[in-house]
Scaffold this active site. Structure first.
Site, PDB file in Angstrom:
ATOM      1  N   LYS A   1     -22.557   1.072   4.713  1.00 54.12           N
ATOM      2  CA  LYS A   1     -21.973   0.607   5.973  1.00 54.12           C
ATOM      3  C   LYS A   1     -21.894  -0.916   6.001  1.00 54.12           C
ATOM      4  O   LYS A   1     -20.898  -1.481   6.428  1.00 54.12           O
ATOM      5  CB  LYS A   1     -22.796   1.076   7.187  1.00 54.12           C
ATOM      6  CG  LYS A   1     -22.667   2.517   7.538  1.00 54.12           C
ATOM      7  CD  LYS A   1     -21.419   2.876   8.302  1.00 54.12           C
ATOM      8  CE  LYS A   1     -20.363   3.566   7.520  1.00 54.12           C
ATOM      9  NZ  LYS A   1     -20.551   4.690   6.716  1.00 54.12           N
TER      10      LYS A   1
ATOM     11  N   TRP B   1      -0.637   2.190   1.734  1.00 49.39           N
ATOM     12  CA  TRP B   1      -1.873   1.722   1.096  1.00 49.39           C
ATOM     13  C   TRP B   1      -1.522   1.636  -0.380  1.00 49.39           C
ATOM     14  O   TRP B   1      -1.290   2.661  -1.030  1.00 49.39           O
ATOM     15  CB  TRP B   1      -2.988   2.715   1.360  1.00 49.39           C
ATOM     16  CG  TRP B   1      -4.339   2.253   0.949  1.00 49.39           C
ATOM     17  CD1 TRP B   1      -5.194   1.479   1.681  1.00 49.39           C
ATOM     18  CD2 TRP B   1      -5.021   2.547  -0.282  1.00 49.39           C
ATOM     19  NE1 TRP B   1      -6.354   1.264   0.978  1.00 49.39           N
ATOM     20  CE2 TRP B   1      -6.283   1.901  -0.224  1.00 49.39           C
ATOM     21  CE3 TRP B   1      -4.701   3.273  -1.418  1.00 49.39           C
ATOM     22  CZ2 TRP B   1      -7.199   1.971  -1.264  1.00 49.39           C
ATOM     23  CZ3 TRP B   1      -5.620   3.339  -2.457  1.00 49.39           C
ATOM     24  CH2 TRP B   1      -6.846   2.694  -2.374  1.00 49.39           C
TER      25      TRP B   1
ATOM     26  N   GLU C   1     -26.790   4.916   2.782  1.00 54.98           N
ATOM     27  CA  GLU C   1     -25.766   4.874   3.826  1.00 54.98           C
ATOM     28  C   GLU C   1     -25.773   3.523   4.555  1.00 54.98           C
ATOM     29  O   GLU C   1     -24.715   2.971   4.874  1.00 54.98           O
ATOM     30  CB  GLU C   1     -25.997   6.033   4.816  1.00 54.98           C
ATOM     31  CG  GLU C   1     -25.034   6.109   5.965  1.00 54.98           C
ATOM     32  CD  GLU C   1     -23.563   6.274   5.543  1.00 54.98           C
ATOM     33  OE1 GLU C   1     -23.301   6.550   4.359  1.00 54.98           O
ATOM     34  OE2 GLU C   1     -22.698   6.093   6.412  1.00 54.98           O
TER      35      GLU C   1
ATOM     36  N   GLU D   1     -19.109  -2.182   3.516  1.00 55.07           N
ATOM     37  CA  GLU D   1     -17.708  -1.878   3.836  1.00 55.07           C
ATOM     38  C   GLU D   1     -17.229  -2.586   5.101  1.00 55.07           C
ATOM     39  O   GLU D   1     -16.058  -2.912   5.225  1.00 55.07           O
ATOM     40  CB  GLU D   1     -17.437  -0.371   3.901  1.00 55.07           C
ATOM     41  CG  GLU D   1     -18.042   0.387   5.032  1.00 55.07           C
ATOM     42  CD  GLU D   1     -17.700   1.882   4.985  1.00 55.07           C
ATOM     43  OE1 GLU D   1     -16.606   2.256   4.548  1.00 55.07           O
ATOM     44  OE2 GLU D   1     -18.546   2.686   5.407  1.00 55.07           O
TER      45      GLU D   1
ATOM     46  N   ASN E   1       3.277   9.722   0.436  1.00 49.41           N
ATOM     47  CA  ASN E   1       1.852   9.462   0.245  1.00 49.41           C
ATOM     48  C   ASN E   1       1.435  10.234  -0.996  1.00 49.41           C
ATOM     49  O   ASN E   1       1.712  11.427  -1.093  1.00 49.41           O
ATOM     50  CB  ASN E   1       1.056   9.951   1.465  1.00 49.41           C
ATOM     51  CG  ASN E   1      -0.439   9.859   1.256  1.00 49.41           C
ATOM     52  OD1 ASN E   1      -0.916   9.058   0.447  1.00 49.41           O
ATOM     53  ND2 ASN E   1      -1.187  10.675   1.986  1.00 49.41           N
ATOM     54  N   GLY E   2       0.806   9.558  -1.953  1.00 49.86           N
ATOM     55  CA  GLY E   2       0.388  10.249  -3.172  1.00 49.86           C
ATOM     56  C   GLY E   2       0.800   9.453  -4.392  1.00 49.86           C
ATOM     57  O   GLY E   2       1.135   8.270  -4.287  1.00 49.86           O
TER      58      GLY E   2
ATOM     59  N   LYS F   1      -9.080   5.576   5.218  1.00 48.29           N
ATOM     60  CA  LYS F   1      -9.950   6.553   5.879  1.00 48.29           C
ATOM     61  C   LYS F   1     -10.093   7.811   5.035  1.00 48.29           C
ATOM     62  O   LYS F   1     -11.173   8.364   4.900  1.00 48.29           O
ATOM     63  CB  LYS F   1      -9.371   6.900   7.257  1.00 48.29           C
ATOM     64  CG  LYS F   1     -10.165   7.948   8.029  1.00 48.29           C
ATOM     65  CD  LYS F   1     -11.520   7.420   8.433  1.00 48.29           C
ATOM     66  CE  LYS F   1     -12.359   8.415   9.185  1.00 48.29           C
ATOM     67  NZ  LYS F   1     -13.782   8.033   9.176  1.00 48.29           N
TER      68      LYS F   1
ATOM     69  N   CYS G   1      -1.882   6.211   2.683  1.00 47.51           N
ATOM     70  CA  CYS G   1      -0.648   6.035   3.446  1.00 47.51           C
ATOM     71  C   CYS G   1      -0.592   6.976   4.658  1.00 47.51           C
ATOM     72  O   CYS G   1      -1.065   8.105   4.606  1.00 47.51           O
ATOM     73  CB  CYS G   1       0.550   6.337   2.567  1.00 47.51           C
ATOM     74  SG  CYS G   1       0.562   5.366   1.068  1.00 47.51           S
TER      75      CYS G   1
ATOM     76  N   HIS H   1     -38.848  -1.413 -10.802  1.00 52.66           N
ATOM     77  CA  HIS H   1     -38.275  -1.142 -12.123  1.00 52.66           C
ATOM     78  C   HIS H   1     -37.069  -2.030 -12.418  1.00 52.66           C
ATOM     79  O   HIS H   1     -36.253  -1.700 -13.259  1.00 52.66           O
ATOM     80  CB  HIS H   1     -37.915   0.341 -12.236  1.00 52.66           C
ATOM     81  CG  HIS H   1     -39.113   1.229 -12.087  1.00 52.66           C
ATOM     82  ND1 HIS H   1     -40.026   1.416 -13.093  1.00 52.66           N
ATOM     83  CD2 HIS H   1     -39.585   1.909 -11.015  1.00 52.66           C
ATOM     84  CE1 HIS H   1     -40.999   2.205 -12.663  1.00 52.66           C
ATOM     85  NE2 HIS H   1     -40.758   2.518 -11.405  1.00 52.66           N
TER      86      HIS H   1
ATOM     87  N   ARG I   1      -6.120   4.998   8.786  1.00 53.06           N
ATOM     88  CA  ARG I   1      -6.102   5.477   7.399  1.00 53.06           C
ATOM     89  C   ARG I   1      -6.145   4.316   6.405  1.00 53.06           C
ATOM     90  O   ARG I   1      -6.417   4.523   5.233  1.00 53.06           O
ATOM     91  CB  ARG I   1      -4.839   6.316   7.142  1.00 53.06           C
ATOM     92  CG  ARG I   1      -4.762   7.544   8.024  1.00 53.06           C
ATOM     93  CD  ARG I   1      -3.438   8.244   7.856  1.00 53.06           C
ATOM     94  NE  ARG I   1      -3.276   8.827   6.548  1.00 53.06           N
ATOM     95  CZ  ARG I   1      -3.752   9.998   6.170  1.00 53.06           C
ATOM     96  NH1 ARG I   1      -4.454  10.714   7.011  1.00 53.06           N
ATOM     97  NH2 ARG I   1      -3.547  10.455   4.965  1.00 53.06           N
TER      98      ARG I   1
HETATM   99  O1  M6R Z   1     -13.307  12.429   4.394  1.00 53.93           O
HETATM  100  P1  M6R Z   1     -14.489  12.415   3.454  1.00 53.93           P
HETATM  101  O2  M6R Z   1     -15.767  12.680   4.142  1.00 53.93           O
HETATM  102  O3  M6R Z   1     -14.283  13.299   2.264  1.00 53.93           O
HETATM  103  O4  M6R Z   1     -14.543  10.920   2.923  1.00 53.93           O
HETATM  104  C1  M6R Z   1     -15.473  10.533   1.979  1.00 53.93           C
HETATM  105  C2  M6R Z   1     -15.508   9.046   1.845  1.00 53.93           C
HETATM  106  O5  M6R Z   1     -14.254   8.543   1.467  1.00 53.93           O
HETATM  107  C3  M6R Z   1     -15.959   8.354   3.132  1.00 53.93           C
HETATM  108  O6  M6R Z   1     -17.177   8.827   3.575  1.00 53.93           O
HETATM  109  C4  M6R Z   1     -16.051   6.825   2.903  1.00 53.93           C
HETATM  110  O7  M6R Z   1     -17.097   6.528   2.034  1.00 53.93           O
HETATM  111  C5  M6R Z   1     -16.205   6.072   4.219  1.00 53.93           C
HETATM  112  N1  M6R Z   1     -15.492   4.844   4.143  1.00 53.93           N
HETATM  113  C6  M6R Z   1     -17.606   5.749   4.554  1.00 53.93           C
HETATM  114  O8  M6R Z   1     -17.710   5.031   5.734  1.00 53.93           O
END
Ligand code: M6R
Length: 611
Positions: free
Chosen positions: A487, A75, A483, A490, A101-102, A606, A2, A506, A27
């Site tokens: 990417k 969110w 990674e 997501e 938020n929380g 985010k 949020c 395996h 966010r």
């Molecule tokens: O702010 P942070 O680096 O702690 O966030 C960690 C993950 O939430 C963040 O890297 C997430 O996986 C991203 N969506 C990746 O693109």
């Protein structure tokens, strides 16, 4: 998670709240709302979906006179992402509104108690319960402030919560417990928000709130007091060096593209002041670490992309730094009761510095008497403040939900750390080639990125129809493969799995067929011959392969693959920094080609501030 903004000042509050919410869109959210005072009354407008829906509802609303208000992007955690669950939520009498938020963990118990007293709830949210609780406390409390504090003392869990009640016109209360919240101090106006970009056009003077603190803002006036006993707390104002340009798209179609293309600058900024020449050549200074003993073992704890950056750095920290290094996913760390010795250190890596699991790992490590090193991007974030030592990655604001330049900066800093610990060892281990490679990186990246963008776009056209992808790599390229897969999934919602190439046979190799392409990282390092064999195994099963390779002696290597993506020759560490934007650009181009919401992919936030 949020986004929160509250404003009290001399400008029309609602347009400013909407502008702030737009800046917090990154966010992630699924509904939004605002509350403001209008002729002594509280007005709330909310809508499901994107902010445009809220703006449409506000059209024609004569809300321009309000100079205090609160705004929220939600969110969903408790309850569907529909309008009735959107914030702000009102107390039973409708005379106070809150945004939150929380998660209030004991909301069910409080709700049952309030229902017995005749409260009727209109949503499924924990936030509405808190709003009602504040209203209930107000019946007995001598002031709004005391009612707010009394209710919060009963709430367990995490919150950043902001309250507006016309009973005290033009005044906003805000409190924080394990969720991000800060205050912006402008000229004749104050803000509260979950992140700095929300108010960046108006002020760069920031007060960071701590857990257990309540802030009260009223135009130019602000004060902070303790939740426990309402005693005043002296706070200092910090100046944030970011400017608006850093948080704007700057002519790029998406923030993500801008942030990928910023990586040469990111490396420069991260190295700045940390590399020096002396009689013996290049030396790293990370003075923040000087006061800590060299750890006997380093535990890296992080989530998502930050975890992948840590995994990438593990080998360097061991081989160059001489520090035995182990990795943990933050959400698992505290539940396995890890053995942490006092001569060891925990390094948490986090772009936002607010990731709930990473923060919890930090706290556990401190409880166990371990020193904590925080690798953070966001200045003044919770992790930055709670770590024993913080190393800022200096990537600048990262707005796109998908993390890109942050990983580049984290890798740069981890490489510097490895060299730093190498220097501190007796006898010192010097890897001058590594340091020279880092110095040359900004130039190398800047010259390679434009061609990489073109190549990524062409490959995206050919492969965007795939429903699944493998990403393979060995050694440090294993972390990059993870990674790359993260990417792709997501951003484009294409199923993708990252694997250490050697693991393929395996099990996963059973999935290979012409519809299941593989993105293989075959960089020019010691493991190249092994990766080459792994690619052969995929090809032998009619798999389509994009191979990311490097020139050797000015020529592309001989490698059978459907597509060779040739990167320039470089030191093996520098090569990782070339491979990273190649993976990012490929995912970006696929998602853009498929028309996906690149900067705000569905279901993602985010900064993940709940467990
Ligand atoms: O702010 P942070 O680096 O702690 O966030 C960690 C993950 O939430 C963040 O890297 C997430 O996986 C991203 N969506 C990746 O693109």
């Amino acid at each position: 998670m949020c986004g929160i903004i509250g404003y009290s000042g001399h400008r029309p509050a609602v347009p400013l709240l909407i502008e702030g919410l737009h800046r917090l869109e990154y966010r992630g959210y699924d509904s939004s709302g605002v509350a403001f005072e209008q002729a002594g009354k509280l007005e709330v407008v909310k809508a499901a979906g994107k902010l445009a829906a809220l703006e449409a509802k506000l059209e024609g609303n004569p809300c321009l006179l309000a100079t205090a208000g609160i705004g929220h992007t939600r969110w969903a955690t408790h309850g569907l992402p529909v309008e009735r669950n959107a914030h702000p939520h009102l107390s039973q009498d409708g005379d106070m509104a809150i945004i939150h938020n929380g998660i209030i963990e004991n909301f069910q118990e409080i709700k049952e108690e309030l229902v017995e007293k005749g409260h009727v709830f209109l949503s499924e949210t924990d936030t509405e319960v808190l709003a009602h609780l504040i209203g209930e406390e107000r019946k007995a409390a001598p002031s709004l402030r005391e009612a707010f504090a009394a209710a919060l003392r009963r709430a367990h869990g995490a919150y950043a919560v902001v309250l507006l009640a016309p009973e005290e016109p033009g005044i906003i209360y805000a409190a924080r417990m394990a969720a991000p919240l800060l205050m912006g101090v402008g000229v004749g106006e104050c803000f509260v928000a979950s992140d700095i970009p929300a108010f960046l056009p108006y002020t760069r003077e920031v007060v960071f709130l701590e857990d257990g603190e309540i802030a009260r803002i009223e135009g130019a006036k602000w004060e902070v007091f303790s939740l426990k006993d309402l005693s005043p707390i002296a706070k200092s104002v910090s100046h944030i060096p970011w400017d608006m340009q850093a948080a704007a798209k700057d002519g790029y179609k998406h923030f993500m593209l801008k942030e990928i293309m910023e990586q040469p600058r990111v490396v420069t900024d991260c190295l700045s002041g940390r590399l020096h020449r002396d009689g013996e050549g290049l030396r790293v200074s990370l003075h923040e670490l000087d006061a800590l003993p060299v750890p006997s073992r380093l535990h890296i704890v992080a989530c998502g992309t930050s975890y992948n950056a840590g995994l990438w750095g593990q080998q360097l920290l061991e081989n160059v730094g001489g520090i035995p290094t182990v990795l943990d996913i933050a959400s698992e760390f505290r539940y396995r009761d890890p053995i942490l010795r006092q001569d060891e250190a925990v390094m948490v890596i986090s772009q936002s510095g607010e990731t709930a699991d990473t923060l919890a790992a930090l706290r556990l490590a401190k409880e166990k008497g371990c020193k904590v090193i925080g690798l953070c991007n966001v200045v003044g974030s919770s992790i930055a403040r709670e770590a024993d030592v913080v190393l800022y990655t200096q990537a600048g604001p990262e707005i796109s939900v998908a993390s890109t330049k942050a990983m580049c900066s984290q890798m740069t800093l981890v490489a510097l750390m490895a060299a730093y610990y190498g220097q501190r060892r007796v006898p010192a281990v010097k890897d001058s080639a590594l340091l020279h490679a880092l110095v040359g990186l900004p130039q190398l990246l800047a010259s390679a990125l434009p061609a990489m963008q073109e190549r990524a776009a062409a490959l995206a056209l050919r492969f965007a129809s795939a429903r699944s992808f493998f990403y393979l790599g060995r050694g440090q390229c294993h972390a990059l493969a993870l990674e790359g897969a993260l990417k792709l999934k997501e951003l484009s919602y294409i199923h993708a799995e990252g694997y250490a190439s050697g693991e393929m046979k395996h099990g996963p190799i059973a999935l290979i067929d012409p519809q299941f392409p593989t993105f293989a990282l075959a960089l020019d390092d010691a493991l190249y011959p092994k990766v080459k064999s792994n690619i052969q195994e995929v090809l032998a099963r009619q798999g389509r392969v994009i191979a990311l390779v490097q020139e050797r002696g000015g020529k592309a290597p001989e490698l059978a693959a459907e597509e060779l993506w040739v990167l320039p020759e470089a030191h093996p560490v520098a090569a990782s920094f070339l491979a990273l934007p190649a993976l990012q650009l490929f995912s970006y181009c696929v998602a853009d080609y498929l028309g996906k919401d690149v900067d705000q992919p569905r279901n993602l936030a985010k900064s993940v501030t709940v467990e």
